[in-house]
Design an enzyme around this catalytic site. Structure first.
Site, short mmCIF file in Angstrom:
data_model
loop_
_atom_site.label_atom_id
_atom_site.label_comp_id
_atom_site.label_asym_id
_atom_site.label_seq_id
_atom_site.Cartn_x
_atom_site.Cartn_y
_atom_site.Cartn_z
N CYS A 1 0.81 -1.22 0.00
CA CYS A 1 0.00 0.00 0.00
C CYS A 1 0.84 1.27 0.00
O CYS A 1 0.55 2.22 -0.73
CB CYS A 1 -0.95 0.00 1.19
SG CYS A 1 -2.11 -1.39 1.20
N ASP B 1 -13.40 -8.79 0.28
CA ASP B 1 -13.22 -7.34 0.08
C ASP B 1 -14.55 -6.67 0.37
O ASP B 1 -15.55 -6.92 -0.31
CB ASP B 1 -12.78 -7.06 -1.36
CG ASP B 1 -12.26 -5.64 -1.55
OD1 ASP B 1 -12.70 -4.75 -0.80
OD2 ASP B 1 -11.44 -5.43 -2.47
N ARG C 1 -15.01 -3.31 0.47
CA ARG C 1 -15.00 -1.91 0.06
C ARG C 1 -16.16 -1.58 -0.88
O ARG C 1 -16.66 -2.45 -1.60
CB ARG C 1 -13.68 -1.57 -0.63
CG ARG C 1 -12.50 -1.51 0.30
CD ARG C 1 -11.20 -1.30 -0.45
NE ARG C 1 -10.85 -2.45 -1.27
CZ ARG C 1 -9.72 -2.54 -1.97
NH1 ARG C 1 -8.86 -1.54 -1.96
NH2 ARG C 1 -9.46 -3.63 -2.68
#
EC number: 3.5.4.25
Length: 389
Positions: free
Chosen positions: A262, A321, A323
């Site tokens: 990241c 995930d 998101r």
């Protein structure tokens, strides 16, 4: 670039509903019992498993007259061997129960990712039932997820004292000094909150290697964390803008953790946008792929036992995930952009941003070498999440 404020033509939002959900989230994080009203008029009570007091189950029984059950995500039920793991498995909620109701200790054991009971240690007579999206069980689990807690809750339906009599949800909640929230408002919360995003501040912030940079802060009406747009140079809204969607990563972005890539992606995106002259990096408040920092640390502990990042999230009870990209699309629209050249290796970002009404005219590869600690992490992203390296 100074984004012009345009007339707000978005649909009106039920602010009372947003406030009710927000207050319920805070109550769950404090370990309080909340009341949930469903579309069919039934009323239930719920408490988060993570913050549940030891006497909460008995209190639920006394409050409602019903039998407490444990609501978990379908992912967690699969880990426990209580739901089928099929290729078409969709996100959902499963209610676990037994005669007389589960105890607080049993609920903790079933929800705790560090404790993975097998058939020999599951409560006797345990049943599992998939619940529709408009039930109190589904609402309670969604609230726990939104509160960045383990996605599990103990719930019980209120049994009216007069058999067959209709129950006034607001009056019952007020009588017992409980916050009341409607299940449908919980289901709509994410979309409603995105529609309330407002640009609340901006300033020039020269960055190393990108001195012509301005940061815009967007805040939702629920008072949740702000999302940021880092605009480098002076991108032309009439042309597809070079863009990067970056979910916050405290460990990688700030501390330089080597467990992920990241930090490299963040700094590399800023450098590449500056090199090309202009663009925007959207810094989204979605730590740990949407599960929050505390749950990400829990996932790391599970990974240290030999599981990959996808398995670890699912053991916790989350999707691989969690998101959402509606906030990113809304921020781009408010900044005047309708088309992007997207810097990503994740095909899901391409699909989701397109579904949110932003045209993705090009994918720009965004690849960085492994560092000796994140080879498995990168391999999992490629093999199990379809990332294009």
């Amino acid at each position: 670039m100074h984004a012009e404020r345009r007339p707000d033509t978005r649909p009106l939002i039920d602010e009372a509903a947003v406030r009710a959900v927000d207050r319920a989230l805070a109550a769950l994080r404090r370990g309080e019992v909340i009341a949930i009203e469903t579309a069919d008029g039934t009323v239930g009570a719920a408490v988060s498993v993570e913050s549940v007091p030891l006497d909460a189950v008995e209190r639920l029984k006394a409050l409602t007259g019903g039998v407490p059950t444990l609501a978990v995500t379908r992912r967690r039920a699969i880990v426990l061997g209580l739901a089928a793991d099929t290729d078409d498995t969709a996100p959902g909620v499963v209610a676990l129960g037994c005669a007389g109701g589960l105890s607080a200790d049993q609920a903790h054991a079933l929800a705790d990712p560090e404790h993975r009971p097998d058939n020999a240690t599951l409560p006797h007579g345990l049943t599992a039932a998939v619940m529709p999206v408009d039930t109190r069980e589904a609402a309670a689990v969604d609230l726990a997820r939104l509160a960045r807690l383990l996605p599990a809750a103990i719930t019980a339906q209120v049994v009216p004292e007069d058999d067959g009599a209709a129950l006034d949800a607001a009056a019952w909640a007020a009588e017992h000094d409980l916050l009341l929230v409607r299940a449908r408002d919980v289901a709509d919360y994410r979309v409603h909150v995105v529609r309330t995003l407002r640009r609340v501040a901006d300033a020039r912030v020269p960055l190393s290697g990108a001195e012509n940079t301005r940061i815009y802060a967007f805040r939702p009406a629920d008072g949740g964390p702000e999302h940021l747009a880092i605009v480098i140079g002076d991108p032309d809204p009439e042309q597809p803008v070079l863009a990067r969607l970056h979910s916050e990563c405290f460990t990688g972005d700030l501390l330089g953790s080597l467990r992920c890539d990241c930090g490299d992606q963040l700094r590399g995106a800023i450098a590449e946008i500056a090199r090309q002259g202009s663009g925007v990096l959207l810094y989204l408040a979605q730590e740990g792929r949407g599960i929050g920092l505390v749950n990400k640390l829990r996932a790391y502990r599970i990974q240290d036992q030999g599981f990959d990042t996808v398995d670890a999230n699912e053991i916790l009870g989350f999707e691989a995930d969690e998101r959402v990209y509606l906030p990113a699309a809304e921020m781009l629209r408010q900044l005047g952009f309708s088309a992007v050249r997207l810097m990503t290796n994740n095909p899901e970002k391409l699909r989701q941003l397109t579904r949110c009404g932003i045209a993705v005219v090009e994918r720009v590869a965004h690849i960085f070498p492994a560092n000796g600690h994140n080879e498995g992490y990168l391999r999992t992203k490629a093999e199990r999440s379809g990332h294009m390296f």
